[in-house]
Scaffold this motif. Structure first.
Motif, PDB file in Angstrom:
ATOM      1  N   GLY A  69     -48.375  -1.537  28.680  1.00 36.32           N
ATOM      2  CA  GLY A  69     -49.597  -1.546  27.876  1.00 36.32           C
ATOM      3  C   GLY A  69     -49.627  -2.720  26.923  1.00 36.32           C
ATOM      4  N   SER A  70     -50.315  -2.577  25.828  1.00 33.60           N
ATOM      5  CA  SER A  70     -50.471  -3.664  24.863  1.00 33.60           C
ATOM      6  C   SER A  70     -50.632  -3.080  23.467  1.00 33.60           C
ATOM      7  CB  SER A  70     -51.689  -4.519  25.215  1.00 33.60           C
ATOM      8  OG  SER A  70     -52.877  -3.745  25.158  1.00 33.60           O
ATOM      9  N   ILE A  71     -50.547  -3.953  22.476  1.00 34.70           N
ATOM     10  CA  ILE A  71     -50.833  -3.556  21.094  1.00 34.70           C
ATOM     11  C   ILE A  71     -52.305  -3.839  20.839  1.00 34.70           C
ATOM     12  CG2 ILE A  71     -50.325  -3.960  18.665  1.00 34.70           C
ATOM     13  CD1 ILE A  71     -47.535  -4.758  19.406  1.00 34.70           C
ATOM     14  N   SER A  72     -53.080  -2.780  20.691  1.00 32.37           N
ATOM     15  CA  SER A  72     -54.528  -2.943  20.558  1.00 32.37           C
ATOM     16  C   SER A  72     -54.919  -3.272  19.118  1.00 32.37           C
ATOM     17  CB  SER A  72     -55.235  -1.658  20.996  1.00 32.37           C
ATOM     18  OG  SER A  72     -54.922  -0.595  20.109  1.00 32.37           O
ATOM     19  N   HIS A 100     -52.150 -10.192  24.504  1.00 35.83           N
ATOM     20  CA  HIS A 100     -52.155 -10.990  23.279  1.00 35.83           C
ATOM     21  C   HIS A 100     -51.935 -10.097  22.068  1.00 35.83           C
ATOM     22  CE1 HIS A 100     -54.607 -14.582  25.053  1.00 35.83           C
ATOM     23  NE2 HIS A 100     -53.619 -14.192  25.843  1.00 35.83           N
ATOM     24  N   LEU A 101     -51.351 -10.662  21.044  1.00 37.16           N
ATOM     25  CA  LEU A 101     -51.220  -9.950  19.779  1.00 37.16           C
ATOM     26  C   LEU A 101     -52.576  -9.873  19.098  1.00 37.16           C
ATOM     27  CD1 LEU A 101     -47.909 -11.522  18.460  1.00 37.16           C
ATOM     28  CD2 LEU A 101     -48.215  -9.224  19.378  1.00 37.16           C
ATOM     29  N   PRO A 102     -52.967  -8.717  18.562  1.00 36.41           N
ATOM     30  CA  PRO A 102     -54.316  -8.559  17.991  1.00 36.41           C
ATOM     31  C   PRO A 102     -54.472  -9.265  16.648  1.00 36.41           C
ATOM     32  CG  PRO A 102     -53.043  -6.581  17.629  1.00 36.41           C
ATOM     33  CD  PRO A 102     -52.183  -7.477  18.480  1.00 36.41           C
ATOM     34  N   GLU A 103     -55.687  -9.675  16.372  1.00 38.95           N
ATOM     35  CA  GLU A 103     -55.998 -10.304  15.085  1.00 38.95           C
ATOM     36  C   GLU A 103     -55.837  -9.320  13.930  1.00 38.95           C
ATOM     37  OE1 GLU A 103     -56.801 -13.384  14.222  1.00 38.95           O
ATOM     38  OE2 GLU A 103     -56.610 -14.168  16.260  1.00 38.95           O
ATOM     39  N   VAL A 107     -49.893 -16.547  18.422  1.00 45.43           N
ATOM     40  CA  VAL A 107     -49.670 -15.556  17.371  1.00 45.43           C
ATOM     41  C   VAL A 107     -50.790 -15.702  16.334  1.00 45.43           C
ATOM     42  CG1 VAL A 107     -48.100 -14.750  15.564  1.00 45.43           C
ATOM     43  CG2 VAL A 107     -47.184 -15.629  17.723  1.00 45.43           C
ATOM     44  N   PRO A 108     -51.485 -14.619  15.991  1.00 40.50           N
ATOM     45  CA  PRO A 108     -52.563 -14.730  14.992  1.00 40.50           C
ATOM     46  C   PRO A 108     -52.014 -15.123  13.628  1.00 40.50           C
ATOM     47  CG  PRO A 108     -52.088 -12.432  15.482  1.00 40.50           C
ATOM     48  CD  PRO A 108     -51.314 -13.245  16.476  1.00 40.50           C
ATOM     49  N   ASP A 109     -52.898 -15.581  12.779  1.00 41.76           N
ATOM     50  CA  ASP A 109     -52.499 -15.989  11.429  1.00 41.76           C
ATOM     51  C   ASP A 109     -52.142 -14.747  10.617  1.00 41.76           C
ATOM     52  OD1 ASP A 109     -52.079 -17.155   9.031  1.00 41.76           O
ATOM     53  OD2 ASP A 109     -54.151 -17.731   8.650  1.00 41.76           O
ATOM     54  N   ILE A 110     -50.847 -14.565  10.379  1.00 44.37           N
ATOM     55  CA  ILE A 110     -50.391 -13.412   9.589  1.00 44.37           C
ATOM     56  C   ILE A 110     -49.803 -13.877   8.257  1.00 44.37           C
ATOM     57  CG2 ILE A 110     -50.017 -11.856  11.530  1.00 44.37           C
ATOM     58  CD1 ILE A 110     -47.116 -12.651  11.584  1.00 44.37           C
ATOM     59  N   SER A 111     -50.302 -15.035   7.793  1.00 39.32           N
ATOM     60  CA  SER A 111     -49.805 -15.556   6.517  1.00 39.32           C
ATOM     61  C   SER A 111     -50.164 -14.646   5.348  1.00 39.32           C
ATOM     62  CB  SER A 111     -50.372 -16.960   6.271  1.00 39.32           C
ATOM     63  OG  SER A 111     -51.795 -16.941   6.274  1.00 39.32           O
ATOM     64  N   GLN A 112     -51.210 -13.809   5.524  1.00 42.30           N
ATOM     65  CA  GLN A 112     -51.607 -12.899   4.454  1.00 42.30           C
ATOM     66  C   GLN A 112     -50.613 -11.744   4.300  1.00 42.30           C
ATOM     67  OE1 GLN A 112     -55.631 -11.612   5.101  1.00 42.30           O
ATOM     68  NE2 GLN A 112     -56.407 -13.671   5.412  1.00 42.30           N
ATOM     69  N   VAL A 113     -49.794 -11.509   5.332  1.00 40.88           N
ATOM     70  CA  VAL A 113     -48.770 -10.470   5.238  1.00 40.88           C
ATOM     71  C   VAL A 113     -47.596 -11.071   4.469  1.00 40.88           C
ATOM     72  CG1 VAL A 113     -47.408  -8.795   6.533  1.00 40.88           C
ATOM     73  CG2 VAL A 113     -49.563  -9.627   7.473  1.00 40.88           C
ATOM     74  N   SER A 114     -47.739 -11.143   3.164  1.00 41.10           N
ATOM     75  CA  SER A 114     -46.811 -11.898   2.322  1.00 41.10           C
ATOM     76  C   SER A 114     -45.451 -11.243   2.186  1.00 41.10           C
ATOM     77  CB  SER A 114     -47.424 -12.097   0.931  1.00 41.10           C
ATOM     78  OG  SER A 114     -47.729 -10.844   0.338  1.00 41.10           O
ATOM     79  N   GLY A 115     -45.351  -9.934   2.467  1.00 39.35           N
ATOM     80  CA  GLY A 115     -44.087  -9.249   2.298  1.00 39.35           C
ATOM     81  C   GLY A 115     -43.209  -9.251   3.530  1.00 39.35           C
ATOM     82  N   LEU A 116     -43.619  -9.945   4.598  1.00 34.09           N
ATOM     83  CA  LEU A 116     -42.861  -9.939   5.847  1.00 34.09           C
ATOM     84  C   LEU A 116     -41.508 -10.609   5.649  1.00 34.09           C
ATOM     85  CD1 LEU A 116     -43.311  -9.065   8.821  1.00 34.09           C
ATOM     86  CD2 LEU A 116     -43.906 -11.447   9.304  1.00 34.09           C
ATOM     87  N   ILE A 117     -40.425  -9.903   6.025  1.00 32.37           N
ATOM     88  CA  ILE A 117     -39.088 -10.475   5.877  1.00 32.37           C
ATOM     89  C   ILE A 117     -38.358 -10.594   7.223  1.00 32.37           C
ATOM     90  CG2 ILE A 117     -38.797  -9.690   3.508  1.00 32.37           C
ATOM     91  CD1 ILE A 117     -37.210  -7.336   4.505  1.00 32.37           C
ATOM     92  N   THR A 118     -38.886  -9.960   8.279  1.00 28.33           N
ATOM     93  CA  THR A 118     -38.295 -10.067   9.609  1.00 28.33           C
ATOM     94  C   THR A 118     -39.390 -10.319  10.634  1.00 28.33           C
ATOM     95  OG1 THR A 118     -36.457  -8.579   9.088  1.00 28.33           O
ATOM     96  CG2 THR A 118     -36.982  -8.879  11.408  1.00 28.33           C
ATOM     97  N   PHE A 119     -39.204 -11.361  11.465  1.00 31.59           N
ATOM     98  CA  PHE A 119     -40.136 -11.632  12.558  1.00 31.59           C
ATOM     99  C   PHE A 119     -39.309 -12.038  13.780  1.00 31.59           C
ATOM    100  CE2 PHE A 119     -42.965 -14.387  15.072  1.00 31.59           C
ATOM    101  CZ  PHE A 119     -44.020 -13.512  15.268  1.00 31.59           C
TER     102      PHE A 119
END
Length: 447
Positions: A111-114, A136-139, A161-173
């Motif tokens: 499947g996918s991440i909707s 694709h990864l969703p917006e 990869v969509p722009d996830i710069s607003q997810v400022s607390g991300l520490i693992t990718f």
């Protein structure tokens, strides 16, 4: 009254309990649907497994489900290494609005991440590594403002990869071993603790990772370049820069044409309306008409405290068979060498409107010299009387009287030019910071 209250209280308790139960039932039904798609009949689920409508996810301890002890709401769903081979339907899981952890590590889920992942507002950990998830990864990932750890490694994801710069607390990718393309994701590398995007199809320069990650985090992407991977990036193509510059230039050119066309249409409409008005004997003998427009884009006064809007003003003059009258420069040293053409070309800002006209801030010589120009309309003073008053005003010498710089007088327009005072006016100091229109104000003449 007390008896009525006693009778109503059980009814209210029943209604509140019924509403709460109906909400729980909806979440439970969604979670059961989520598991039904994941298990796909290959997992033997006995009574202890749970995940059915006849049991409760918190009270009966469904497999992989953890709940908040106080609110009895689902907080974590951890289904790692359970040989799940079904389809991921993230929308069902996100019906549990309090869900903070979702982990499906090391299964064979497809499947996918909707886009419905955006409904998991409280999600902090999302692990789906080691599956067969694609697409694709969703917006809507950018809406997960609480997300801290995101692992999609060892799947079949593709696209950018969509722009996830607003997810400022991300520490693992972790996104290694996929088929992702485009540039390196825009992340806050100064905050990120773990990163791996190796073995994909990323391309372009590697951004400044603040010295926190090595080349191993980017290996297996032949299109990447930069100091970190010891591969210099090719210089930016001049033709590409020129193309972008040309596109912007064309946009402004076409916009200018559109504005010019609008001006022409308005000018023609003005002429037609003017011809339709009755003319006196003096206007009937006019043989030539000359018109100048003094037009500039301006923002509304800071005193109005409203959003920026563009405004314009024009000074037009119709003389009997002659050109525009000349600008009369008075004895003020500020006006030495000042010409009427200078006022026409200079950018101007509308400061306010008064009983007899409007006041503008005009900036000459790229802002070196700033003047105030009062445009007078509907003032029953003829040209000769106006000139006499201006000359008398020029002869006045007093510390409290602002000296005039120049004036302009034609049949249709009267202008008075004087030095700009940046500290405002006496009227504003007395009455406050607001705009006065169609009334006597600090923008009116004292005659």
């Amino acid at each position: 009254m007390n008896r009525v209250s006693v009778r109503i209280l059980p009814v209210l308790i029943f209604l509140l309990f019924h509403v709460s139960k109906s909400e729980d039932e909806e979440v439970k039904r969604s979670l059961v649907g989520f598991m039904d798609k994941l298990a796909a009949g290959n997992v033997g689920r006995d009574q202890s497994w749970g995940w059915n409508m006849s049991s409760d996810p918190c009270n009966d301890k469904w497999i992989g489900v953890s709940c908040d002890t106080l609110s009895k709401s689902v907080k974590k769903v951890v289904l790692d290494e359970l040989n799940l081979t079904g389809v991921l339907d993230i929308g069902f899981a996100c019906k549990a609005s309090s869900l903070s952890v979702l982990s499906l590590h090391s299964n064979n889920v497809v499947g996918s991440i909707s886009e419905e992942i955006g409904n998991c507002k409280q999600l902090t950990h999302l692990y789906v590594s080691g599956n067969q998830i694609s697409g694709h990864l969703p917006e809507s990932l950018k809406q997960l403002s609480n997300l801290k750890r995101f692992d999609i490694s060892n799947n079949n994801f593709s696209g950018e990869v969509p722009d996830i710069s607003q997810v400022s607390g991300l520490i693992t990718f972790f996104a290694q071993n996929n088929q992702l393309t485009g540039e390196v994701p825009n992340l806050d590398f100064s905050h990120l603790l773990q990163l791996n995007i190796s073995n994909n199809n990323f391309s372009g320069p590697i951004p400044d990772v603040k010295g926190r990650f090595s080349a191993d985090s980017f290996s297996g992407n032949p299109g990447l370049c930069g100091e970190l991977v010891s591969k210099p990036c090719p210089p930016t193509s001049p033709s590409k820069r020129k193309s972008n510059h040309s596109s912007i230039k064309r946009f402004f050119i076409y916009s200018g044409y559109a504005v010019l066309g609008l001006i022409v249409v308005l000018f023609v409409a003005f002429k037609l309306v003017s011809k339709m008005k009755p003319k006196d004997d003096k206007e009937a003998v006019e043989t030539n008409t000359s018109r100048r427009s003094y037009k500039t884009s301006t923002t509304t006064s800071n005193e109005s405290k409203i959003a920026e809007n563009k405004s314009e003003y024009s000074i037009s003059s119709v003389e009997s068979g002659v050109a525009l009258s000349s600008l009369v420069v008075l004895t003020s040293p500020t006006g030495q060498g000042l010409r009427f053409e200078d006022l026409l070309r200079a950018p101007a800002e509308l400061l306010g409107k008064g009983k007899h006209g409007s006041l503008y801030k005009v900036m000459l010589d790229n802002g070196v010299t700033t003047l105030a120009v009062k445009r007078i309309k509907d003032w029953s003073v003829d040209s000769e009387e106006f000139k006499r008053r201006m000359k008398r005003l020029d002869q006045t010498r007093h510390p409290s009287v602002l000296p005039s710089v120049a004036f302009y007088c034609s049949q249709q327009e009267k202008l008075l030019v004087y030095e700009y005072q940046p500290n405002g006016s006496l009227f504003r100091l007395l009455h406050g910071n607001f705009i006065v229109t169609n009334s006597t104000s600090d923008f009116d003449f004292i005659t």
